[in-house]
Write a protein that holds these residues in place. Structure first.
Motif, PDB file in Angstrom:
ATOM      1  N   VAL A 226       1.184  -9.031  -0.264  1.00 20.92           N
ATOM      2  CA  VAL A 226       0.697  -7.697   0.103  1.00 20.92           C
ATOM      3  C   VAL A 226       0.891  -7.508   1.611  1.00 20.92           C
ATOM      4  O   VAL A 226       0.428  -8.321   2.398  1.00 20.92           O
ATOM      5  N   VAL A 227       1.569  -6.435   1.979  1.00 17.35           N
ATOM      6  CA  VAL A 227       1.827  -6.162   3.396  1.00 17.35           C
ATOM      7  C   VAL A 227       1.189  -4.833   3.774  1.00 17.35           C
ATOM      8  O   VAL A 227       1.397  -3.814   3.108  1.00 17.35           O
ATOM      9  N   VAL A 228       0.383  -4.853   4.841  1.00 10.26           N
ATOM     10  CA  VAL A 228      -0.224  -3.613   5.339  1.00 10.26           C
ATOM     11  C   VAL A 228       0.802  -2.887   6.204  1.00 10.26           C
ATOM     12  O   VAL A 228       1.333  -3.458   7.153  1.00 10.26           O
ATOM     13  N   THR A 229       1.094  -1.653   5.854  1.00 10.51           N
ATOM     14  CA  THR A 229       2.106  -0.885   6.589  1.00 10.51           C
ATOM     15  C   THR A 229       1.496   0.239   7.417  1.00 10.51           C
ATOM     16  O   THR A 229       2.165   0.866   8.226  1.00 10.51           O
ATOM     17  N   LYS A 230       0.203   0.489   7.206  1.00 11.95           N
ATOM     18  CA  LYS A 230      -0.444   1.582   7.944  1.00 11.95           C
ATOM     19  C   LYS A 230      -1.931   1.309   8.042  1.00 11.95           C
ATOM     20  O   LYS A 230      -2.553   0.840   7.090  1.00 11.95           O
TER      21      LYS A 230
ATOM     22  N   ILE B  33       3.119  -3.672  -2.070  1.00 12.45           N
ATOM     23  CA  ILE B  33       2.758  -4.818  -2.911  1.00 12.45           C
ATOM     24  C   ILE B  33       4.017  -5.423  -3.518  1.00 12.45           C
ATOM     25  O   ILE B  33       4.839  -4.712  -4.112  1.00 12.45           O
ATOM     26  N   ASP B  34       4.177  -6.757  -3.352  1.00 15.61           N
ATOM     27  CA  ASP B  34       5.317  -7.488  -3.937  1.00 15.61           C
ATOM     28  C   ASP B  34       6.668  -6.856  -3.606  1.00 15.61           C
ATOM     29  O   ASP B  34       7.527  -6.695  -4.470  1.00 15.61           O
ATOM     30  N   GLY B  35       6.814  -6.453  -2.350  1.00 14.66           N
ATOM     31  CA  GLY B  35       8.118  -5.937  -1.919  1.00 14.66           C
ATOM     32  C   GLY B  35       8.468  -4.553  -2.422  1.00 14.66           C
ATOM     33  O   GLY B  35       9.588  -4.089  -2.253  1.00 14.66           O
ATOM     34  N   SER B  36       7.521  -3.875  -3.058  1.00 15.68           N
ATOM     35  CA  SER B  36       7.783  -2.522  -3.568  1.00 15.68           C
ATOM     36  C   SER B  36       8.112  -1.573  -2.413  1.00 15.68           C
ATOM     37  O   SER B  36       7.548  -1.689  -1.325  1.00 15.68           O
ATOM     38  N   GLU B  37       9.013  -0.648  -2.650  1.00 13.44           N
ATOM     39  CA  GLU B  37       9.360   0.344  -1.625  1.00 13.44           C
ATOM     40  C   GLU B  37       8.276   1.415  -1.517  1.00 13.44           C
ATOM     41  O   GLU B  37       8.142   2.077  -0.498  1.00 13.44           O
ATOM     42  N   GLU B  38       7.538   1.589  -2.611  1.00 13.19           N
ATOM     43  CA  GLU B  38       6.475   2.604  -2.632  1.00 13.19           C
ATOM     44  C   GLU B  38       5.252   2.094  -1.879  1.00 13.19           C
ATOM     45  O   GLU B  38       4.815   0.975  -2.078  1.00 13.19           O
ATOM     46  N   ARG B  39       4.684   2.938  -1.029  1.00  6.09           N
ATOM     47  CA  ARG B  39       3.462   2.570  -0.329  1.00  6.09           C
ATOM     48  C   ARG B  39       2.266   3.102  -1.109  1.00  6.09           C
ATOM     49  O   ARG B  39       2.292   4.230  -1.600  1.00  6.09           O
ATOM     50  N   THR B  40       1.243   2.275  -1.236  1.00  4.14           N
ATOM     51  CA  THR B  40      -0.004   2.695  -1.885  1.00  4.14           C
ATOM     52  C   THR B  40      -1.058   2.913  -0.815  1.00  4.14           C
ATOM     53  O   THR B  40      -1.353   2.001  -0.027  1.00  4.14           O
TER      54      THR B  40
END
Length: 211
Positions: A9-13, A79-86
């Motif tokens: 899981v990567v925080v992008t914002k 999540i898991d390298g998904s391009e979509e941000r949640t």
């Protein structure tokens, strides 16, 4: 050279959104909410900064009782390298159990905190932070029981684990389960200083978002 473990899981914002003391001030856009509550000075702001990796996103104050509103932070995950941000909200509630706060103020805080917790339909779970260096205080026990009684899912987080040795921390977590009266309770140890527990908490949030 050891390859760095890839984060699931990567925080992008991570950004402050708004503050509220009544329903009309809640964000208009509905998103899943993860709530942080605990005694004053338990380390909520430090944990939010650690989790998002945004320095001073939540202001860390040496003065207990400083947070006096419901504060919303907008956070985005991949999540898991998904391009979509949640996207979701981290919701920081005023600390409870601070003796120097006047009785009138405490009544006002309790009213808008209770109203939020009982009426928000977006809450995924509540993170109740308890300082690992001490046994849960009566206010911690009362809050835990209130949350459980009102059907709110609770994740207890033991903060400031870097202040104890590993064995002392394990003993204290067992003690916390005993004091809270739930021997099988999952308690997440967390050190904001060392970011220990961060990936586990992000995993729990991600799992809740994709279920």
């Amino acid at each position: 050279m050891m390859e760095q473990k890839k984060e699931r899981v990567v925080v992008t914002k991570g950004a402050y959104l708004t503050s509220a003391v009544k329903k009309e001030q809640y964000p208009e856009v509905k998103r899943p909410e993860f709530v942080f509550i605990g005694r004053s000075n338990v380390g909520k702001s430090s944990l939010i900064n650690s989790l998002t990796r945004v320095t001073n996103l939540a202001r860390v104050s040496r003065q207990p009782g400083k947070t006096q509103t419901i504060n919303y932070f907008e956070v985005g995950l991949k999540i898991d390298g998904s391009e979509e941000r949640t996207d979701f909200y981290l919701v920081d509630l005023p600390g409870y159990g601070y003796a120097k706060t006047g009785k009138e103020n405490r009544k006002i805080w309790k009213k808008f905190i209770d109203e939020y917790l009982l009426n928000s339909e977006s809450i995924q779970f509540v993170c109740q932070l308890i300082d690992i260096r001490h046994d849960p205080m009566q206010s911690d026990i009362d809050m835990f029981r209130w949350l459980v009684t009102n059907g709110l899912p609770v994740l207890v987080i033991a903060t400031k684990t870097d202040k104890l040795s590993r064995s002392a921390a394990q003993k204290q977590i067992a003690r916390m389960k005993q004091v809270l009266g739930v021997p099988e309770l999952d308690i997440l140890p967390y050190s904001s200083l060392k970011n220990e527990g961060r990936s586990e908490l992000l995993d729990s949030i991600a799992t809740s978002l994709i279920k």
